[in-house]
Design an enzyme around this catalytic site. Structure first.
Site, PDB file in Angstrom:
ATOM      1  CG  LEU A  33      -9.592   0.950   0.065  1.00 29.91           C
ATOM      2  CD1 LEU A  33     -10.541   2.133   0.227  1.00 29.91           C
ATOM      3  CD2 LEU A  33      -9.602   0.456  -1.388  1.00 29.91           C
ATOM      4  CD  GLU A  35       1.034   6.773   0.058  1.00 25.85           C
ATOM      5  OE1 GLU A  35       1.666   6.140   0.919  1.00 25.85           O
ATOM      6  OE2 GLU A  35       1.485   7.697  -0.629  1.00 25.85           O
ATOM      7  N   GLY A  36      -1.910   3.480  -3.374  1.00 26.48           N
ATOM      8  CA  GLY A  36      -2.146   3.329  -4.819  1.00 26.48           C
ATOM      9  C   GLY A  36      -3.618   3.592  -5.144  1.00 26.48           C
ATOM     10  CG  HIS A  37      -6.637   0.946  -3.687  1.00 28.70           C
ATOM     11  ND1 HIS A  37      -6.103   0.145  -2.710  1.00 28.70           N
ATOM     12  CD2 HIS A  37      -6.955   0.131  -4.717  1.00 28.70           C
ATOM     13  CE1 HIS A  37      -6.107  -1.111  -3.117  1.00 28.70           C
ATOM     14  NE2 HIS A  37      -6.612  -1.149  -4.338  1.00 28.70           N
ATOM     15  CB  VAL A 176       2.157   6.157  -6.632  1.00 27.49           C
ATOM     16  CG1 VAL A 176       2.578   7.240  -5.660  1.00 27.49           C
ATOM     17  CG2 VAL A 176       0.800   6.475  -7.229  1.00 27.49           C
ATOM     18  CB  SER A 186       0.184  -3.734   0.029  1.00 32.58           C
ATOM     19  OG  SER A 186      -0.264  -4.311  -1.152  1.00 32.58           O
ATOM     20  NE  ARG A 187       2.340  -9.497  -3.370  1.00 31.85           N
ATOM     21  CZ  ARG A 187       1.524  -9.246  -4.373  1.00 31.85           C
ATOM     22  NH1 ARG A 187       1.783  -8.274  -5.218  1.00 31.85           N
ATOM     23  NH2 ARG A 187       0.441  -9.973  -4.558  1.00 31.85           N
TER      24      ARG A 187
END
Ligand code: PAF
Length: 287
Positions: A33, A35-37, A176, A186-187
């Site tokens: 998980l 920040e997008g989640h 976001v 995450s990339r």
């Protein structure tokens, strides 16, 4: 927060929550998980009494050359994050639980997949549609939350919901962004300092492209302009730049007749391939 591993228990819990008139918000994830989640979960918390998050790395949506085994997993960390965010139930099944031997059916996605990322990942969206259909029947949510960063996934799942008359409301959650406009991913950690400094030009290219569209510029001219802008400012290798109708993801013939428009981009930096998009209505010009 309660952790649930079996389909039977998850269905029982959801049935009970529905019986006492609780609204269920659902955030399906493949774990690890970020920040997008977090944004999806916070949105679900605002709009529902109960929030369910699933963590399941779905083998069906990985191609033979995509490394399912290397997909990052850290359930202890995910549990802590979900708890902190106030998730009520974490559904965490095994592959054997989700896919019994001798499966009889598989969902095939027939439209909205031959463009953008779907073009280079044959079968990927069949796997996504199949697992999401299963998860919807297991979790029985009223509302399900998906990020617009994966706009093609949203388009496919809206088609699935319409085709099978599912009683689930899909909530589109806006991408976001970092302060400089770069879409959070995450990339992004794989970008060098120099690449990170120029990566926001992707979002700028989309914004300038959108303005050009609203001013009536022709699509091929805009695509060429964006390609040059990205090349000059980032040195990244452009994978695609597309301007299509949304959510149908078809070539745009008449701008007035479509619900929405998507300008989507994918660009390769040395160690990361970044995607971003803007979805807006031609009439209103808004995202
Ligand atoms: O977006 C994802 O993480 C996955 O595609 C989803 C929706 C959880 C299905 O496996």
């Amino acid at each position: 927060m309660k952790i649930i591993n079996t389909i039977e228990e998850m269905q029982q819990v959801s049935q009970n929550e529905r019986y006492v008139q609780k609204s269920i918000g659902f955030v399906p994830t493949m774990g690890f998980l970020h920040e997008g989640h977090g944004t999806l979960i916070r949105e679900a918390k605002k709009q529902n009494e109960i929030v369910v998050v699933s963590i399941f790395v779905n083998p069906l949506q990985f191609g033979p050359n995509e490394d399912f085994d290397a997909y990052p997993r850290d359930i202890a960390r995910d549990e802590a994050i979900a708890k902190e965010l106030g998730v009520d139930y974490l559904f965490y099944p095994t592959t054997e639980e989700m896919y019994k031997k001798n499966r009889t059916t598989l969902i095939t996605v027939e439209r909205r997949v031959d463009v953008l990322c779907g073009k280079s990942r044959p079968g990927h969206f069949d796997g996504v549609a199949t697992v999401v259909m299963k998860l919807f029947h297991i979790v029985m949510p009223h509302n399900a939350y998906f990020g617009m960063k994966d706009a093609q996934q949203v388009a496919v799942l809206e088609g699935l919901i319409a085709d099978y008359h599912l009683l689930v409301n899909l909530v589109r959650v806006n991408t976001v962004r970092e302060e400089d406009g770069l879409a959070k991913s995450s990339r992004n950690v794989y970008l060098s300092d120099q690449e990170r400094a120029v990566a926001p030009f992707l979002f700028q290219a989309l914004q300038k492209g959108k303005n050009k569209m609203l001013q009536g510029e022709a699509i091929p001219v805009i695509k060429e302009w964006i390609a040059e802008f990205v090349e000059e400012n980032t040195k990244a290798e452009l994978d695609y730049i597309e301007i299509l109708s949304y959510p149908n993801l078809e070539k745009l013939d008449s701008l007035e007749e479509v619900d929405g428009i998507i300008i989507a981009i994918a660009a390769k930096f040395s160690k990361a391939r970044l995607i971003d998009n803007l979805v807006f209505s031609y009439q209103k010009g808004e995202q």
